[in-house]
Scaffold this motif. Sequence first.
Motif, PDB file in Angstrom:
ATOM      1  N   ILE A   1      39.600  38.679  32.460  1.00 55.28           N
ATOM      2  CA  ILE A   1      40.509  38.475  33.594  1.00 55.28           C
ATOM      3  C   ILE A   1      41.727  39.397  33.449  1.00 55.28           C
ATOM      4  O   ILE A   1      42.100  40.103  34.367  1.00 55.28           O
ATOM      5  CB  ILE A   1      40.994  37.015  33.676  1.00 55.28           C
TER       6      ILE A   1
ATOM      7  N   LYS B   1      36.555  36.168  40.672  1.00 56.65           N
ATOM      8  CA  LYS B   1      37.206  37.242  41.434  1.00 56.65           C
ATOM      9  C   LYS B   1      38.608  36.834  41.866  1.00 56.65           C
ATOM     10  O   LYS B   1      39.551  37.619  41.783  1.00 56.65           O
ATOM     11  CB  LYS B   1      36.368  37.612  42.653  1.00 56.65           C
TER      12      LYS B   1
ATOM     13  N   GLY C   1      40.530  34.841  40.407  1.00 58.14           N
ATOM     14  CA  GLY C   1      41.373  34.867  39.212  1.00 58.14           C
ATOM     15  C   GLY C   1      41.840  36.270  38.879  1.00 58.14           C
ATOM     16  O   GLY C   1      43.008  36.492  38.542  1.00 58.14           O
ATOM     17  N   ILE C   2      40.936  37.232  38.970  1.00 55.83           N
ATOM     18  CA  ILE C   2      41.299  38.625  38.683  1.00 55.83           C
ATOM     19  C   ILE C   2      42.332  39.118  39.696  1.00 55.83           C
ATOM     20  O   ILE C   2      43.306  39.775  39.343  1.00 55.83           O
ATOM     21  CB  ILE C   2      40.042  39.531  38.673  1.00 55.83           C
ATOM     22  N   ARG C   3      42.119  38.753  40.955  1.00 51.79           N
ATOM     23  CA  ARG C   3      43.093  39.179  41.983  1.00 51.79           C
ATOM     24  C   ARG C   3      44.461  38.584  41.715  1.00 51.79           C
ATOM     25  O   ARG C   3      45.481  39.261  41.798  1.00 51.79           O
ATOM     26  CB  ARG C   3      42.597  38.768  43.380  1.00 51.79           C
TER      27      ARG C   3
END
Lengths: 275, 227
Positions: free
Chosen positions: B56, B76, B78-80
């Motif tokens: 992440i 996704k 979380g990554i954003r």
Amino acid sequence: MSSFHTFPEHDGSSFFDYLLHHRPDLMPANRDWNGEAGPLSDPNGPHRIPSLPHGTTVLAIKYRNGVVIAGDRRATEGFQIAGRQMEKVFKVDGYSAMAIAGTAGPAIEMVKLFQTELEHYEKLEGVQLSYEGKANKLGQMIKANLPMVFHGLVVIPIYVGYDHRRNEGRIFKYDVTGGRYEESEYHAIGSGGKDARNTIREHYRKSLSEDDSLKLALLSLYNAADEDVGTGGPDLIRGIYPTAKVVTEAGIADVGDERIAALYTELITERKKER
Amino acid sequence: MPLPYYVSPEQMMQDKAEYAKKGIAKGRSIIAVEYQDGILLVADNPSASLYKISEIYDSIAFSGAGKYSEFENLRKAGIRHADLKGFMYSREDVTGRSLANGYSQTLGTIFSQELKPLEVEILVVQVGETDRPNEMYRISFDGSIFDERGFAVIGGRSEALQAFLKERYKADESSLKATLTLCTAALENITSQKLPLEGLEVAALDRHRVGRKFRRIPIAESRQILT
């Protein structure tokens, strides 16, 4: 936390697009400078932002195993020196680096956005973008900055990297419209760019060694500083030297300050003898 | 106009929970264990490209069990969230705790408001720099969040795995080799079959790495570690 409440409709892997759709306030080019764009022809227009720090000579030279990229450390505001230790060469990801010329603020912001963009893509997709893909994306980001150019906030980078599909180092230069052009040997930009290019042209050979290409890069910066007020030479008293990185198949490596200082000492000794 | 059927809130929540649990129980398991250099994550995953463990941010990893499409969406998001926060503020301001809270909110909201709950269980783990402890959060389908120590388990048969690890996990015997051996033994124990290394997804958050601490451990390297 807005991204958590509902899953975003946005489903791409680009951080740049994500900001554009969800946080346009954080986009470099979307900021409201509160006025009509002052055309370039009217440098004293009411909304032209007065003297901001500018970056100056940066260059890239291809050699046998990859590319060396280097830049001086001076930032100027009009006729004043705004900074002596500015870093203009940045690692972007494990295999590419960029050097910037133009207005320092937006340039550094663009570097940060581009770094995030590449890492974001890699994490979402599970693979890195191709070198070609990275270079194109940077072109689009420069194009998005075009409105700022009319306010005098120009950002122009050189982008270098190792292309694992072609097994070679590559150099890309850009214009303010995002136009992307590949250079097969070397390039230099900024106010002292022309002087640096002149030096490189005289000494450049195909398949230089790492040491020779680094020496050539430092000599070119030295000569550019000799001719151009906006470019800083090696500062022997304060111990401030241009910075350089090399990009090879193994990835990016910083060239240490000691190595650069040693090369400059050598260069200056030679110069003195010649006189 | 016909009256809608009355279903008591208790009954509705119970039904949803049962539904979600059933979905998760079908999935395979994932283990996260603290070892001497950080946190090791091992997933029972026969696919070499559809990952269950993922990076992440610098020191934070994510892992999801249950329905792939659902935890992939959470990954996704979380990554954003992490990249946006790191871009706006600074890299060190992205924390596992805030991410785990975000996930907990999302899962909780979906569980109580949507007809269908998410059939997922996720782990958010953060490796601590030298002077800070590791953090491991397990978040279940209804948004409840658990702060785990030593090891954490998600997916089907997680109770059996938990029991197995509780008995054998020793904080002072935590070389990479010992920890990976423990994880494979635990997964083999609950599936009661020999698991080939090709069927395992292994990754680590290694605090000695500079910058991004997440790294996948390929099969060849796992084999080398275990011999």
